[in-house]
Design a protein around this motif. Structure first.
Motif, PDB file in Angstrom:
ATOM      1  N   SER A 129       0.812  -1.210   0.000  1.00  0.00           N
ATOM      2  CA  SER A 129       0.000   0.000   0.000  1.00  0.00           C
ATOM      3  C   SER A 129       0.847   1.263   0.000  1.00  0.00           C
ATOM      4  CB  SER A 129      -0.924   0.002   1.212  1.00  0.00           C
ATOM      5  OG  SER A 129      -0.150  -0.001   2.399  1.00  0.00           O
ATOM      6  N   ASN A 130       2.179   1.127  -0.071  1.00  0.00           N
ATOM      7  CA  ASN A 130       3.058   2.302  -0.063  1.00  0.00           C
ATOM      8  C   ASN A 130       3.001   3.049  -1.385  1.00  0.00           C
ATOM      9  OD1 ASN A 130       4.779   3.937   1.410  1.00  0.00           O
ATOM     10  ND2 ASN A 130       6.580   3.060   0.444  1.00  0.00           N
ATOM     11  N   TYR A 131       2.285   2.493  -2.355  1.00  0.00           N
ATOM     12  CA  TYR A 131       2.127   3.211  -3.606  1.00  0.00           C
ATOM     13  C   TYR A 131       1.278   4.461  -3.400  1.00  0.00           C
ATOM     14  CZ  TYR A 131       4.263  -0.702  -5.886  1.00  0.00           C
ATOM     15  OH  TYR A 131       5.146  -1.648  -6.260  1.00  0.00           O
ATOM     16  N   ALA A 132       1.502   5.442  -4.248  1.00  0.00           N
ATOM     17  CA  ALA A 132       0.770   6.700  -4.134  1.00  0.00           C
ATOM     18  C   ALA A 132      -0.711   6.448  -4.365  1.00  0.00           C
ATOM     19  CB  ALA A 132       1.315   7.698  -5.140  1.00  0.00           C
ATOM     20  N   ALA A 133      -1.512   6.840  -3.417  1.00  0.00           N
ATOM     21  CA  ALA A 133      -2.959   6.643  -3.509  1.00  0.00           C
ATOM     22  C   ALA A 133      -3.659   7.989  -3.665  1.00  0.00           C
ATOM     23  CB  ALA A 133      -3.457   5.927  -2.259  1.00  0.00           C
ATOM     24  N   PRO A 134      -4.769   7.996  -4.391  1.00  0.00           N
ATOM     25  CA  PRO A 134      -5.507   9.262  -4.558  1.00  0.00           C
ATOM     26  C   PRO A 134      -6.006   9.790  -3.217  1.00  0.00           C
ATOM     27  CG  PRO A 134      -6.306   7.560  -6.062  1.00  0.00           C
ATOM     28  CD  PRO A 134      -5.407   6.879  -5.087  1.00  0.00           C
ATOM     29  N   ILE A 135      -5.916  11.086  -3.041  1.00  0.00           N
ATOM     30  CA  ILE A 135      -6.475  11.694  -1.839  1.00  0.00           C
ATOM     31  C   ILE A 135      -7.308  12.904  -2.244  1.00  0.00           C
ATOM     32  CG2 ILE A 135      -4.567  10.966  -0.358  1.00  0.00           C
ATOM     33  CD1 ILE A 135      -3.702  13.943  -0.424  1.00  0.00           C
ATOM     34  N   ARG A 137      -8.498  16.647  -2.494  1.00  0.00           N
ATOM     35  CA  ARG A 137      -7.780  17.911  -2.539  1.00  0.00           C
ATOM     36  C   ARG A 137      -7.923  18.681  -1.221  1.00  0.00           C
ATOM     37  NH1 ARG A 137      -5.784  20.757  -7.087  1.00  0.00           N
ATOM     38  NH2 ARG A 137      -5.513  22.948  -6.629  1.00  0.00           N
ATOM     39  N   VAL A 140      -5.198  18.150   1.456  1.00  0.00           N
ATOM     40  CA  VAL A 140      -3.906  18.834   1.396  1.00  0.00           C
ATOM     41  C   VAL A 140      -4.085  20.348   1.487  1.00  0.00           C
ATOM     42  CG1 VAL A 140      -2.668  17.033   0.184  1.00  0.00           C
ATOM     43  CG2 VAL A 140      -3.867  18.777  -1.121  1.00  0.00           C
TER      44      VAL A 140
ATOM     45  N   THR B 157       0.183  22.382  -1.339  1.00  0.00           N
ATOM     46  CA  THR B 157       0.305  21.870   0.021  1.00  0.00           C
ATOM     47  C   THR B 157       1.674  22.253   0.585  1.00  0.00           C
ATOM     48  OG1 THR B 157       0.050  19.905   1.430  1.00  0.00           O
ATOM     49  CG2 THR B 157       1.232  19.623  -0.641  1.00  0.00           C
ATOM     50  N   ILE B 238      -5.002  14.257  -7.062  1.00  0.00           N
ATOM     51  CA  ILE B 238      -3.760  14.245  -6.292  1.00  0.00           C
ATOM     52  C   ILE B 238      -3.510  12.840  -5.771  1.00  0.00           C
ATOM     53  CG2 ILE B 238      -2.586  15.185  -4.266  1.00  0.00           C
ATOM     54  CD1 ILE B 238      -4.474  17.637  -4.542  1.00  0.00           C
ATOM     55  N   ARG B 239      -2.273  12.391  -5.907  1.00  0.00           N
ATOM     56  CA  ARG B 239      -1.868  11.113  -5.330  1.00  0.00           C
ATOM     57  C   ARG B 239      -0.710  11.363  -4.375  1.00  0.00           C
ATOM     58  NH1 ARG B 239      -3.156   6.169  -7.981  1.00  0.00           N
ATOM     59  NH2 ARG B 239      -4.740   6.564  -9.560  1.00  0.00           N
ATOM     60  N   MET B 240      -0.672  10.598  -3.311  1.00  0.00           N
ATOM     61  CA  MET B 240       0.331  10.795  -2.292  1.00  0.00           C
ATOM     62  C   MET B 240       0.709   9.454  -1.685  1.00  0.00           C
ATOM     63  SD  MET B 240      -0.237  13.438   0.855  1.00  0.00           S
ATOM     64  CE  MET B 240      -0.229  15.060   0.123  1.00  0.00           C
ATOM     65  N   THR B 241       1.982   9.234  -1.440  1.00  0.00           N
ATOM     66  CA  THR B 241       2.378   8.032  -0.712  1.00  0.00           C
ATOM     67  C   THR B 241       2.165   8.300   0.781  1.00  0.00           C
ATOM     68  OG1 THR B 241       4.659   8.780  -0.511  1.00  0.00           O
ATOM     69  CG2 THR B 241       4.136   7.396  -2.423  1.00  0.00           C
ATOM     70  N   PRO B 242       2.014   7.235   1.565  1.00  0.00           N
ATOM     71  CA  PRO B 242       1.837   7.438   3.015  1.00  0.00           C
ATOM     72  C   PRO B 242       3.000   8.237   3.603  1.00  0.00           C
ATOM     73  CG  PRO B 242       1.337   5.178   2.420  1.00  0.00           C
ATOM     74  CD  PRO B 242       1.923   5.814   1.187  1.00  0.00           C
TER      75      PRO B 242
END
Lengths: 174, 252
Positions: A129-135, A137, A140, B157, B238-242
């Motif tokens: 799960s360390n892959y970039a996941a959508p969050i 806006r 942030v 951000t 937006i994509r972000m790693t933990p």
């Protein structure tokens, strides 16, 4: 068959590991090894199709059922046909390093597969799960109000600098 | 502690340096500027007499180039192999272009000079790529505002750099994408990629690779390097790693 159908929807590499977990039942081990070899040589979809694996075919009609009801090696739930619980598989070597998976079983059906650990050659532990996941806006944007010392952005030219936030920041402090 | 800020043009962009001037000669940034000038004079394809320009115009054979240039080229080739070609030191026309790695190398050299002159707390921003040491003037981890690619007057951000995470590089397809070439006909899906890493070369190269290679490069980079990544795509997702989320300050 149901278990294999569920596994078919999982990524190829993870599928192989779960089959490896099933290998707690010795009889299934050969089939698992055959499937694992198949998956590394061909596409993941081929590996998860029971009929495409020569090693799998003779056992595919009966083995999945028996391995689903067999007591898992690390399991704590009952071994009845409608087993429910969370099972942690043993650590397995993969091309990416040692890996361990956890499955959630509800009434004999696998409902979730999670990667617990995956360690690369450098010894760094990462998770699938360390892959970039959508969050969202908004998640942030909330952080924007913090004071910043400097501004990062795609490389700008000397001209681009003049209109940059960094330029404004520099002017404010010079 | 007295803080100083210097801004000067170099390598086709602008460098901003904030530092604590602990040593008597703290205000003298000659050695830092010399480090940038050296890399610019050697590798710039905008300077017709640079070593790399001479190689590009076939005046100088690569085999006759200086040890330093050959070493840098070899390092760039190693990055090309490690990123499966997503980062490349070759322009489509075959010319060797090391601009994708040279700015980061110059920033490393400048950081060494800052340390040599006694500065322990500093922030170096060159064209939007950042390398820091120690803490800021408020004795807090350095806080980096990340530009919103859809509105460059706004921040997307904030990312704080602390511990071993000293470097933050951002690549984008919107502004000065001249050292980024997409692979084949694959369209660039991300308009901006920010990579936080322990060193600026890794951060810069992988940010470039992610813009060039898209989601495949993003996954490959996250799986193979210790980095924290923030991307934003054409649709604004937006994509972000933990790990990157850990750098974003929670609201006070």
């Amino acid at each position: 068959m149901r278990i294999r159908a569920v596994l078919g929807s999982v990524l190829g590499s993870v599928t192989v590991l779960v089959i490896g977990w099933q290998a707690g039942a010795a009889a299934a081990h050969t089939a698992a090894a055959g499937a694992a070899t198949e998956s590394s040589a061909t596409s993941p979809s081929a590996a998860t199709d029971p009929t495409s694996s020569p090693a799998d075919t003779p056992t595919s009609t009966s083995k999945p059922t028996s391995s689903a009801t067999a007591a898992p090696p690390a399991g704590s739930a009952s071994s009845s046909a409608g087993a429910t619980g969370t099972y942690v598989g043993s650590t397995i070597e993969t091309p990416f390093g040692p890996m361990q998976v956890e499955i959630v079983v509800s009434k004999g059906k696998i409902t979730d597969v999670k990667a617990l650990k995956l360690t690369d050659q450098g010894g760094r532990s990462v998770e699938i799960s360390n892959y970039a996941a959508p969050i969202l806006r908004s998640e942030v944007l909330a952080a924007q109000s913090a004071n910043v010392s400097t501004v990062g952005g795609a490389t700008y030219t000397s001209e681009g600098y003049l209109n940059s936030l960094q330029s404004a920041l520099d002017k404010a402090h010079l | 502690m007295s803080w100083q800020r210097r801004v000067f043009s170099t390598m086709g962009t602008v460098a901003s340096i904030t530092f604590d001037s602990m040593s008597p000669n703290g205000a003298d940034l000659r050695a830092v500027r010399a480090a940038f000038d050296h890399f610019d004079a050697t590798y710039s394809l905008y300077k017709p007499d640079s070593e790399l320009s001479l190689i590009a115009s076939h005046v100088l054979e690569l085999g006759d180039a200086s040890v330093e240039v050959r070493h840098t080229y070899a390092e760039a080739l190693e990055w090309r192999a490690a990123t499966q070609g997503e980062f490349s030191p070759h322009r489509p026309d075959g010319v060797i272009d090391l601009s994708g790695i040279v700015k980061a190398l110059a920033m490393n050299a400048a950081g060494t000079e800052l340390a040599n002159m006694g500065a322990t707390n500093w922030c170096l921003n060159v064209g939007g790529d950042i390398l820091v040491s120690g803490l800021d003037d408020k004795v807090e981890p350095w806080a980096v505002g990340i530009t919103d690619p859809f509105d460059r007057g706004e921040l997307l951000t904030t990312a704080t750099l602390s511990g071993s995470r000293r470097a933050c590089a951002t690549s984008g397809s919107a502004e000065r994408g001249d050292h980024i070439w997409t692979i084949g006909a694959a369209p660039t899906q991300f308009v901006q990629a920010t990579v936080v890493a322990d060193d600026i070369v890794t951060a810069d190269v992988l940010a470039t690779a992610i813009i060039a290679g898209g989601p495949t490069a993003l996954d490959h980079s996250c799986a193979n390097w210790s980095i924290d990544v923030l991307t934003i795509d054409k649709e604004g997702e937006i994509r972000m790693t933990p790990g990157f989320a850990m750098h974003v300050p929670s609201e006070p």
